[in-house]
Design a protein around this motif. Structure first.
Motif, PDB file in Angstrom:
ATOM      1  N   ASN A   4       7.354  20.159 -10.033  1.00 47.39           N
ATOM      2  CA  ASN A   4       8.613  20.240  -9.284  1.00 47.39           C
ATOM      3  C   ASN A   4       8.493  19.831  -7.817  1.00 47.39           C
ATOM      4  O   ASN A   4       9.501  19.718  -7.133  1.00 47.39           O
ATOM      5  N   GLY A   5       7.277  19.622  -7.327  1.00 48.55           N
ATOM      6  CA  GLY A   5       7.071  19.423  -5.895  1.00 48.55           C
ATOM      7  C   GLY A   5       7.343  18.027  -5.388  1.00 48.55           C
ATOM      8  O   GLY A   5       7.588  17.085  -6.149  1.00 48.55           O
ATOM      9  N   HIS A   6       7.277  17.911  -4.059  1.00 50.72           N
ATOM     10  CA  HIS A   6       7.485  16.638  -3.374  1.00 50.72           C
ATOM     11  C   HIS A   6       6.194  16.080  -2.787  1.00 50.72           C
ATOM     12  O   HIS A   6       6.030  14.873  -2.714  1.00 50.72           O
ATOM     13  N   GLN A   7       5.292  16.994  -2.353  1.00 56.40           N
ATOM     14  CA  GLN A   7       4.009  16.536  -1.822  1.00 56.40           C
ATOM     15  C   GLN A   7       2.960  17.622  -1.990  1.00 56.40           C
ATOM     16  O   GLN A   7       3.260  18.804  -2.040  1.00 56.40           O
ATOM     17  N   ILE A   8       1.724  17.170  -2.084  1.00 55.73           N
ATOM     18  CA  ILE A   8       0.586  18.090  -2.139  1.00 55.73           C
ATOM     19  C   ILE A   8      -0.320  17.730  -0.965  1.00 55.73           C
ATOM     20  O   ILE A   8      -0.562  16.553  -0.698  1.00 55.73           O
ATOM     21  N   ILE A   9      -0.776  18.756  -0.268  1.00 57.92           N
ATOM     22  CA  ILE A   9      -1.702  18.563   0.843  1.00 57.92           C
ATOM     23  C   ILE A   9      -3.022  19.209   0.449  1.00 57.92           C
ATOM     24  O   ILE A   9      -3.057  20.363   0.018  1.00 57.92           O
ATOM     25  N   VAL A  10      -4.101  18.457   0.579  1.00 59.32           N
ATOM     26  CA  VAL A  10      -5.440  18.958   0.292  1.00 59.32           C
ATOM     27  C   VAL A  10      -6.217  18.953   1.602  1.00 59.32           C
ATOM     28  O   VAL A  10      -6.310  17.924   2.273  1.00 59.32           O
ATOM     29  N   ARG A  11      -6.732  20.116   1.976  1.00 56.35           N
ATOM     30  CA  ARG A  11      -7.538  20.238   3.201  1.00 56.35           C
ATOM     31  C   ARG A  11      -8.998  20.419   2.812  1.00 56.35           C
ATOM     32  O   ARG A  11      -9.338  21.253   1.986  1.00 56.35           O
TER      33      ARG A  11
ATOM     34  N   GLY B 257      -5.971   5.738   0.579  1.00 64.30           N
ATOM     35  CA  GLY B 257      -6.763   5.323  -0.573  1.00 64.30           C
ATOM     36  C   GLY B 257      -7.497   6.440  -1.280  1.00 64.30           C
ATOM     37  O   GLY B 257      -8.190   6.202  -2.270  1.00 64.30           O
ATOM     38  N   ASP B 258      -7.381   7.689  -0.803  1.00 61.61           N
ATOM     39  CA  ASP B 258      -7.970   8.827  -1.513  1.00 61.61           C
ATOM     40  C   ASP B 258      -7.185   9.021  -2.812  1.00 61.61           C
ATOM     41  O   ASP B 258      -6.004   8.677  -2.889  1.00 61.61           O
ATOM     42  N   THR B 259      -7.820   9.588  -3.828  1.00 62.15           N
ATOM     43  CA  THR B 259      -7.179   9.740  -5.135  1.00 62.15           C
ATOM     44  C   THR B 259      -7.131  11.199  -5.554  1.00 62.15           C
ATOM     45  O   THR B 259      -8.117  11.924  -5.407  1.00 62.15           O
ATOM     46  N   PHE B 260      -5.974  11.611  -6.094  1.00 58.99           N
ATOM     47  CA  PHE B 260      -5.811  12.929  -6.691  1.00 58.99           C
ATOM     48  C   PHE B 260      -5.523  12.719  -8.172  1.00 58.99           C
ATOM     49  O   PHE B 260      -4.631  11.952  -8.537  1.00 58.99           O
ATOM     50  N   THR B 261      -6.302  13.377  -9.033  1.00 59.65           N
ATOM     51  CA  THR B 261      -6.188  13.226 -10.478  1.00 59.65           C
ATOM     52  C   THR B 261      -6.000  14.586 -11.122  1.00 59.65           C
ATOM     53  O   THR B 261      -6.625  15.562 -10.706  1.00 59.65           O
TER      54      THR B 261
ATOM     55  N   GLY C 228       0.821  -1.214   0.000  1.00 56.38           N
ATOM     56  CA  GLY C 228       0.000   0.000   0.000  1.00 56.38           C
ATOM     57  C   GLY C 228       0.843   1.246   0.000  1.00 56.38           C
ATOM     58  O   GLY C 228       0.557   2.214  -0.681  1.00 56.38           O
ATOM     59  N   LEU C 229       1.921   1.230   0.782  1.00 57.46           N
ATOM     60  CA  LEU C 229       2.803   2.392   0.827  1.00 57.46           C
ATOM     61  C   LEU C 229       3.539   2.568  -0.482  1.00 57.46           C
ATOM     62  O   LEU C 229       3.709   3.670  -0.968  1.00 57.46           O
ATOM     63  N   ALA C 230       3.971   1.481  -1.077  1.00 54.34           N
ATOM     64  CA  ALA C 230       4.674   1.571  -2.357  1.00 54.34           C
ATOM     65  C   ALA C 230       3.730   2.088  -3.436  1.00 54.34           C
ATOM     66  O   ALA C 230       4.096   2.904  -4.260  1.00 54.34           O
ATOM     67  N   PHE C 231       2.480   1.640  -3.412  1.00 58.96           N
ATOM     68  CA  PHE C 231       1.516   2.077  -4.412  1.00 58.96           C
ATOM     69  C   PHE C 231       1.196   3.555  -4.264  1.00 58.96           C
ATOM     70  O   PHE C 231       0.976   4.255  -5.231  1.00 58.96           O
ATOM     71  N   ALA C 232       1.217   4.039  -3.008  1.00 62.66           N
ATOM     72  CA  ALA C 232       0.880   5.436  -2.755  1.00 62.66           C
ATOM     73  C   ALA C 232       1.868   6.389  -3.426  1.00 62.66           C
ATOM     74  O   ALA C 232       1.528   7.525  -3.696  1.00 62.66           O
ATOM     75  N   ASP C 233       3.092   5.945  -3.700  1.00 64.85           N
ATOM     76  CA  ASP C 233       4.087   6.810  -4.336  1.00 64.85           C
ATOM     77  C   ASP C 233       4.056   6.780  -5.856  1.00 64.85           C
ATOM     78  O   ASP C 233       4.793   7.505  -6.494  1.00 64.85           O
ATOM     79  N   ASN C 234       3.256   5.932  -6.455  1.00 65.32           N
ATOM     80  CA  ASN C 234       3.298   5.749  -7.906  1.00 65.32           C
ATOM     81  C   ASN C 234       2.197   6.525  -8.611  1.00 65.32           C
ATOM     82  O   ASN C 234       1.020   6.279  -8.390  1.00 65.32           O
ATOM     83  N   TRP C 235       2.626   7.455  -9.461  1.00 59.90           N
ATOM     84  CA  TRP C 235       1.682   8.135 -10.319  1.00 59.90           C
ATOM     85  C   TRP C 235       1.381   7.214 -11.489  1.00 59.90           C
ATOM     86  O   TRP C 235       2.253   6.527 -11.989  1.00 59.90           O
TER      87      TRP C 235
ATOM     88  N   SER D 125     -17.222  22.021  11.625  1.00 61.94           N
ATOM     89  CA  SER D 125     -16.344  22.254  12.770  1.00 61.94           C
ATOM     90  C   SER D 125     -15.004  21.524  12.693  1.00 61.94           C
ATOM     91  O   SER D 125     -14.167  21.706  13.570  1.00 61.94           O
ATOM     92  N   THR D 126     -14.789  20.709  11.679  1.00 59.93           N
ATOM     93  CA  THR D 126     -13.526  19.979  11.584  1.00 59.93           C
ATOM     94  C   THR D 126     -12.961  20.046  10.173  1.00 59.93           C
ATOM     95  O   THR D 126     -13.659  20.406   9.220  1.00 59.93           O
ATOM     96  N   TYR D 127     -11.689  19.706  10.062  1.00 60.83           N
ATOM     97  CA  TYR D 127     -11.075  19.589   8.747  1.00 60.83           C
ATOM     98  C   TYR D 127     -10.214  18.336   8.727  1.00 60.83           C
ATOM     99  O   TYR D 127      -9.863  17.776   9.770  1.00 60.83           O
ATOM    100  N   ARG D 128      -9.904  17.902   7.534  1.00 64.42           N
ATOM    101  CA  ARG D 128      -9.040  16.742   7.330  1.00 64.42           C
ATOM    102  C   ARG D 128      -8.039  17.098   6.248  1.00 64.42           C
ATOM    103  O   ARG D 128      -8.408  17.699   5.237  1.00 64.42           O
ATOM    104  N   ASP D 129      -6.771  16.751   6.459  1.00 61.94           N
ATOM    105  CA  ASP D 129      -5.729  16.948   5.463  1.00 61.94           C
ATOM    106  C   ASP D 129      -5.399  15.613   4.810  1.00 61.94           C
ATOM    107  O   ASP D 129      -5.252  14.598   5.501  1.00 61.94           O
ATOM    108  N   ILE D 130      -5.278  15.631   3.500  1.00 61.36           N
ATOM    109  CA  ILE D 130      -4.865  14.455   2.740  1.00 61.36           C
ATOM    110  C   ILE D 130      -3.534  14.796   2.087  1.00 61.36           C
ATOM    111  O   ILE D 130      -3.410  15.828   1.431  1.00 61.36           O
ATOM    112  N   THR D 131      -2.554  13.931   2.239  1.00 62.99           N
ATOM    113  CA  THR D 131      -1.245  14.149   1.648  1.00 62.99           C
ATOM    114  C   THR D 131      -1.036  13.166   0.503  1.00 62.99           C
ATOM    115  O   THR D 131      -1.230  11.962   0.668  1.00 62.99           O
ATOM    116  N   PHE D 132      -0.672  13.725  -0.645  1.00 63.31           N
ATOM    117  CA  PHE D 132      -0.361  12.914  -1.817  1.00 63.31           C
ATOM    118  C   PHE D 132       1.099  13.146  -2.186  1.00 63.31           C
ATOM    119  O   PHE D 132       1.546  14.289  -2.237  1.00 63.31           O
TER     120      PHE D 132
END
Length: 176
Positions: A134-141, A45-49, A14-21, A147-154
Motif C-alpha cells: 500500500n505504500g508510496h516509498q521505502i527508506i532504508v538506512r 542504482g541501489d536495488t531492493f528485492t 534513469g528516473l523513469a527506470f527508478a519507478d518501475n518494479w 559514525s555516519t549513515y546513508r538513507d536510500i529511497t525506493f
C-alpha cells in the motif's frame, strides 16, 4: 542549451527506470522449481528485492551500487511512508541459535544484505508486506561506517502486481 537538453535526456531514463518494479522469474537448473522476485532500483542504482523463500518466509534484499559497502555489524532501519520504522539485524538469529532452535533471519556481505521481513502467514497478519503493498516509498538506512549513515529511497508505486506475483498470494488474504 544543447548540453542542458542532453543532460535531461540522460537523466530522465534513469528516473523513469527508478519507478518501475520488475518481476523476475527463474527456474532452478537442478530441481526445475521456479521462483519469483520483485525488485526496484533507487535513483542511485541501489536495488531492493522482495522474494518468498521455500519455507514461506518473505525476505528483503538491499544491494548497494558502485563502491558503497555495509558495515560489519550492520543494523538496517526500514521505514515505509510515515509508518513506524522496523529494525533488521542478526540479533534474532544469534538468540535463536543459542536457544537451540535457529531461525535464519539475516545475510550479510559488504554489498548485499538479506533480511527476513515477514513470517509468511497471511492468516496471522501481513505487517510490513501490507505496508509495502500500500505504500508510496521505502527508506532504508544503513551505516557505511560507525559514525555516519546513508538513507536510500525506493519508490513503491507500481509495485502491487510485482509483489503479489513474486510472493504468490493476494494481499486480500491478510488478516487485519
Amino acid at each position: 542549451m544543447n548540453k542542458l537538453l542532453a543532460l535531461a535526456l540522460i537523466a530522465l531514463p534513469g528516473l523513469a527506470f527508478a519507478d518501475n518494479w520488475e518481476l523476475k522469474t527463474t527456474t532452478d537448473a537442478m530441481t526445475d522449481q521456479t521462483s519469483s522476485q520483485a525488485e526496484v532500483k533507487s535513483a542511485d542504482g541501489d536495488t531492493f528485492t522482495v522474494m518468498r523463500r521455500s519455507d514461506g518466509s518473505v525476505w528483503g534484499y538491499v544491494r548497494l551500487a558502485g563502491m558503497n559497502q555495509f558495515g560489519i555489524n550492520e543494523n538496517l532501519m526500514v521505514r515505509i511512508d510515515t509508518n513506524k520504522p522496523f529494525e533488521f539485524n542478526d540479533k534474532l538469529e544469534k538468540l535463536t541459535r543459542q536457544l537451540g532452535k535457529p531461525i535464519e533471519s539475516w545475510e550479510w556481505n559488504p554489498s548485499l544484505i538479506g533480511f527476513r521481513m515477514w513470517h509468511g502467514k497471511p492468516d496471522e497478519g501481513c505487517g510490513i508486506v501490507q505496508q509495502l503493498y500500500n505504500g508510496h516509498q521505502i527508506i532504508v538506512r544503513y551505516h557505511p561506517n560507525q559514525s555516519t549513515y546513508r538513507d536510500i529511497t525506493f519508490p513503491l508505486t507500481g509495485n502491487a502486481t510485482a509483489i503479489t506475483d513474486a510472493l504468490g498470494f493476494s494481499i486480500s488474504a491478510c488478516k487485519a
